[in-house]
Design a protein around this motif. Structure first.
Motif, short mmCIF file in Angstrom:
data_model
loop_
_atom_site.label_atom_id
_atom_site.label_comp_id
_atom_site.label_asym_id
_atom_site.label_seq_id
_atom_site.Cartn_x
_atom_site.Cartn_y
_atom_site.Cartn_z
N GLN A 149 0.79 -0.75 -0.09
CA GLN A 149 -0.07 -0.08 -0.37
C GLN A 149 0.36 1.36 -0.13
O GLN A 149 0.27 2.17 -0.65
CB GLN A 149 -1.12 -0.37 1.24
CG GLN A 149 -2.37 -1.17 1.27
CD GLN A 149 -2.87 -1.09 2.47
OE1 GLN A 149 -2.40 -0.65 2.85
NE2 GLN A 149 -3.83 -1.35 2.48
N ASP A 150 2.02 0.56 0.71
CA ASP A 150 2.82 2.57 0.62
C ASP A 150 3.45 2.51 -1.07
O ASP A 150 3.29 3.90 -0.96
CB ASP A 150 4.52 1.87 1.69
CG ASP A 150 5.13 3.26 1.85
OD1 ASP A 150 4.34 4.47 2.50
OD2 ASP A 150 6.12 2.91 1.79
N GLN A 151 3.43 1.39 -1.30
CA GLN A 151 4.20 2.01 -2.39
C GLN A 151 3.35 2.37 -3.57
O GLN A 151 3.12 4.02 -4.23
CB GLN A 151 4.88 1.12 -3.32
CG GLN A 151 6.23 0.03 -2.50
CD GLN A 151 6.29 -1.42 -2.63
OE1 GLN A 151 6.00 -1.89 -3.73
NE2 GLN A 151 7.45 -1.67 -3.15
N ALA A 152 2.02 1.80 -3.38
CA ALA A 152 0.47 2.60 -4.05
C ALA A 152 0.59 3.94 -3.75
O ALA A 152 0.52 4.79 -5.08
CB ALA A 152 0.26 1.67 -4.41
N ALA A 153 1.10 4.65 -2.57
CA ALA A 153 0.51 5.18 -2.26
C ALA A 153 1.45 6.43 -3.15
O ALA A 153 0.95 7.82 -3.16
CB ALA A 153 0.42 5.55 -0.23
N GLU A 154 3.21 6.21 -3.03
CA GLU A 154 3.53 7.05 -3.20
C GLU A 154 3.42 7.56 -4.30
O GLU A 154 4.68 8.45 -4.59
CB GLU A 154 5.66 6.25 -2.79
CG GLU A 154 5.97 6.83 -3.52
CD GLU A 154 6.82 8.32 -2.73
OE1 GLU A 154 5.99 8.73 -1.90
OE2 GLU A 154 7.06 9.02 -2.96
N ALA A 155 2.43 6.24 -5.20
CA ALA A 155 2.54 6.53 -6.60
C ALA A 155 1.67 7.81 -6.75
O ALA A 155 0.86 7.51 -8.40
CB ALA A 155 2.67 5.26 -8.06
N GLY A 156 0.71 7.65 -6.13
CA GLY A 156 -0.14 8.29 -6.41
C GLY A 156 -1.75 7.94 -5.80
O GLY A 156 -2.27 8.65 -5.39
N ALA A 157 -1.64 6.38 -5.56
CA ALA A 157 -2.72 6.08 -5.11
C ALA A 157 -3.54 6.44 -3.46
O ALA A 157 -3.04 6.83 -2.57
CB ALA A 157 -2.70 4.56 -4.85
N ILE A 158 -4.57 6.88 -3.31
CA ILE A 158 -5.21 7.40 -2.33
C ILE A 158 -5.42 6.39 -1.08
O ILE A 158 -5.35 7.01 0.18
CB ILE A 158 -7.18 7.97 -2.92
CG1 ILE A 158 -6.94 8.57 -4.25
CG2 ILE A 158 -8.06 8.18 -0.85
CD1 ILE A 158 -6.81 10.52 -2.93
N ILE A 159 -5.79 5.37 -1.36
CA ILE A 159 -5.71 3.73 -0.30
C ILE A 159 -6.94 3.73 0.94
O ILE A 159 -7.39 2.42 0.84
CB ILE A 159 -4.06 3.95 0.12
CG1 ILE A 159 -2.99 3.73 -1.27
CG2 ILE A 159 -4.58 2.98 1.03
CD1 ILE A 159 -3.08 2.36 -1.61
N ALA A 160 -6.40 4.66 1.25
CA ALA A 160 -7.35 5.44 1.98
C ALA A 160 -9.27 5.04 1.51
O ALA A 160 -9.56 5.28 0.65
CB ALA A 160 -8.34 6.62 3.00
N GLU A 161 -10.07 4.02 1.89
CA GLU A 161 -11.32 3.70 1.67
C GLU A 161 -12.67 5.47 1.70
O GLU A 161 -12.63 5.11 2.86
CB GLU A 161 -11.86 2.57 1.73
CG GLU A 161 -10.95 1.32 1.14
CD GLU A 161 -11.33 0.15 1.75
OE1 GLU A 161 -12.56 -0.07 1.68
OE2 GLU A 161 -10.52 -0.52 1.67
N GLN A 162 -13.08 5.83 1.10
CA GLN A 162 -14.32 6.31 1.36
C GLN A 162 -15.84 5.23 1.49
O GLN A 162 -15.76 4.77 0.42
CB GLN A 162 -14.31 7.41 0.97
CG GLN A 162 -15.23 8.56 1.21
CD GLN A 162 -15.34 10.05 0.36
OE1 GLN A 162 -14.66 10.17 -0.53
NE2 GLN A 162 -16.59 10.76 0.60
N VAL A 163 -16.28 5.83 2.25
CA VAL A 163 -17.40 4.76 2.75
C VAL A 163 -18.72 5.67 2.76
O VAL A 163 -18.16 6.48 3.39
CB VAL A 163 -16.72 3.56 3.92
CG1 VAL A 163 -15.97 2.37 3.69
CG2 VAL A 163 -16.90 4.45 5.44
N ALA A 164 -20.10 4.90 2.41
CA ALA A 164 -20.92 5.72 2.84
C ALA A 164 -21.28 5.75 4.08
O ALA A 164 -21.29 5.08 4.96
CB ALA A 164 -22.18 5.07 2.18
N ALA A 165 -21.28 7.28 4.78
CA ALA A 165 -21.93 7.20 6.21
C ALA A 165 -22.64 7.68 6.91
O ALA A 165 -24.27 7.68 5.43
CB ALA A 165 -21.44 9.01 6.03
#
Lengths: 345, 252
Positions: B236-252
């Motif tokens: 995930q850290d590598q993907a985030a470094e490349a610009g991925a958000i990683i954190a999931e936005q869920v319906a509140a």
């Protein structure tokens, strides 16, 4: 293409403009020039927008070489020895570096920061509307860090117009003016009086984030921990040891020490230019007066281009004189200190 | 906050808000002197109300735990005029109406990424696993973002995990640190000094240049954490470094 190459430079020197606004809610501090009036003076000399990006040069020396063509620059702010091949260069004037020539600057005298503006401005990629360096956040352009020897700034070829001089309008002197608050009620009247009557010196450990003050210890009524709240340029925090710190251009956007007072925006640059070890005092003024000073200060910056003239010709700015007279100010034709900035309003 | 009370109007249980002068170009609207859930909700509600009110002269606002700092241009509006308008809004019925975003944020707890986890467990007389279980069980809200870019202060820490900060702050703690300090937990985006207890590390960047959005979290957003193993963290850290958000936005 003309370039200006940093031949040598001391610490605390970086590209700065009017600042980066709109993202303080995300923890991004505005940065920007420590002394905006001097930034505006340098820019006005070379025909740039007053708060365009320029090189802010800290207390130590620096040297810049034109390469690939002639480059026109202007120096303002803290006075310092300056020459091109032993030919002296005056503060508050423009000078043109021929291809290969080097402008050499000595240590600042009677101030901390000088501003070197480049005709045509600094070429970079604005982030949040600013080129200002904020090293902690990795922001700034063309280099997201203080300048180093070897850095190269793209420049427009120098225009063929005559060299110019700026005659600065009179600015305030004397105590650094503050408005009390936001947490002045965390201090007794005696402590507030001690703060306002005391003699202060800026510590040598100060930087663009904060100026640490040496003087009497200011005690808090309820301890030094408050719940963090927002800060502004010029917030005066009183730390646990009782030593005040004035928050400067690279301040954290929030802070957890009580803030006894805030430097007025018109005097922020004057405080920024006060050298470490020089004694000074604060003076509290009313909010209405501080806001009048803030408006005057903005008008002064906007009016600086009207104080620029060709080097042999600055005394004949009749237009500026007439405008000043229309506004009803007492103006002496021989004392430029009485000339008023021409305002857009 | 459940959907049922989204349109709730807050009860006035705090002392009246105060205007604190913060130089000639900013006003602090203070709802409380202490960290207070209601005060923070009022801060965020006033912040939203100011967007709707669109008062000429306001240049930006900075929400904090207990107060809203309002920057303005004194050439456009004076302290008294702006102060009166702010106080009227702050003392009026502040609606919580507004979309709340909720994020699921991965954390690698313990080990080299959470160097204080063992000590925190010892101090609280529970196991490290129990510390993690209580931390991931929390429903947090971004009370403020401040100090350095993306540094997100979260309210909602389990009272049993509350402990005072370290005696001596560390001069440098790593980027992505998930830590607890006092009654708060937080996400520190950039490496920097900290006196908080480090439980783990998240691969997400709450601040990343050249990514859209540059700032991931907003004050008022809701946050929950979930534990990931070291291998997942690295990916995930590598993907985030490349610009991925990683954190999931869920319906509140």
């Amino acid at each position: 293409m003309s370039t200006l190459v940093v031949a040598s430079i001391g610490p605390a020197s970086s590209v700065q403009d009017g600042g980066r606004f709109g993202a303080q809610r995300y923890g991004l501090t505005p940065s920007g020039a420590m002394d905006k009036l001097s930034l505006a003076a340098a820019n006005s000399l070379v025909g740039n927008a007053p708060l365009a990006a320029a090189i802010e040069i800290g207390p130590f020396g620096a040297a810049f070489t034109a390469k690939g063509g002639a480059v026109r620059v202007a120096l303002a702010g803290a006075s310092r020895p300056a020459d091109i091949a032993k030919r002296p260069v005056e503060l508050n004037t423009t000078v043109t570096l021929a291809d290969g020539e080097t402008l050499t600057l000595g240590f600042a005298r009677g101030g901390s920061f000088s501003y070197l503006a480049i005709e045509g401005g600094i070429d970079g990629e604005p982030l949040f509307g600013s080129l200002s360096v904020n090293a902690r956040a990795g922001l700034g352009s063309p280099y997201p860090r203080p300048l180093q020897a070897g850095d190269t700034l793209a420049a427009k070829p120098a225009s063929d117009r005559p060299e110019r001089r700026i005659t600065l309008p009179a600015t305030a002197s004397g105590p650094i003016r503050v408005v009390l608050g936001p947490q002045d009620d965390e201090f007794t009247d005696e402590m507030k009086a001690l703060f306002l009557d005391g003699e202060w010196k800026i510590s040598g450990t100060s930087d663009r984030m904060g100026y640490r003050l040496e003087g009497p210890a200011i005690r808090h009524m309820h301890g030094h921990n408050i719940v963090s709240d927002g800060t502004v340029d010029g917030s005066i925090q009183v730390t646990g040891s009782g030593a005040p710190i004035v928050l400067m251009a690279d301040r954290g956007t929030s802070g957890g020490y009580p803030k006894i007072a805030t430097v007025i925006s018109a005097d922020f640059g004057r405080l920024a230019q006060t050298p470490a070890g020089t004694a000074f005092r604060f003076k509290a003024i009313a909010m209405a007066d501080a806001q009048a000073e803030a408006r005057k200060f903005r008008e002064q910056i906007a009016g600086l281009p009207d104080h620029v003239g060709e080097i042999e010709n600055v005394e004949l700015r009749l237009e500026a004189l007439m405008t000043a007279n229309v506004a009803g100010h007492a103006v002496s034709a021989t004392d430029v200190g009485t000339w008023q900035a021409v305002t857009s309003g | 906050m459940s959907p049922a009370n989204v349109f709730e109007v807050m009860a006035d249980v705090l002392p009246p808000p105060r205007l604190l002068p913060s130089g000639d170009s900013a006003i602090t609207v203070e709802f409380s002197r202490t960290i207070d859930e209601t005060a923070n909700r009022k801060v965020l509600a006033l912040d939203r109300a100011l967007v709707d009110a669109a008062i000429t002269g306001i240049t930006e606002t900075v929400p904090t735990y207990r107060s809203l700092l309002v920057h303005y241009d004194p050439s456009v509006i004076a302290y008294d005029a702006l102060g009166a308008q702010l106080l009227a809004l702050a003392t009026g019925p502040l609606s919580l109406a507004g979309k709340t975003r909720r994020w699921r944020v991965p954390v690698h707890y313990g080990g080299a990424d959470g160097i204080d986890l063992e000590d925190v467990a010892k101090a609280l007389n529970i196991t490290p696993d129990e510390v993690v279980a209580r931390h991931v069980a929390g429903q947090y809200r971004v009370a403020m973002i401040g100090f350095t870019p993306g540094w997100s202060y979260l309210s909602g820490l389990d009272p049993s995990l509350q402990m005072s900060r370290r005696q001596s702050p560390r001069l440098l703690t790593p980027a992505g640190m998930i830590a607890i300090g006092g009654i708060q937990t937080g996400i520190q985006c950039l490496a920097g000094p900290s006196g908080w207890h480090i439980l783990g590390r998240t691969p997400i960047r709450t601040y990343q240049l050249h990514r859209e959005p540059t700032f991931l979290l907003e004050p008022g957003d809701e946050v929950t954490f979930y534990a990931v193993d070291a291998k997942t963290f690295i990916a995930q850290d590598q993907a985030a470094e490349a610009g991925a958000i990683i954190a999931e936005q869920v319906a509140a």
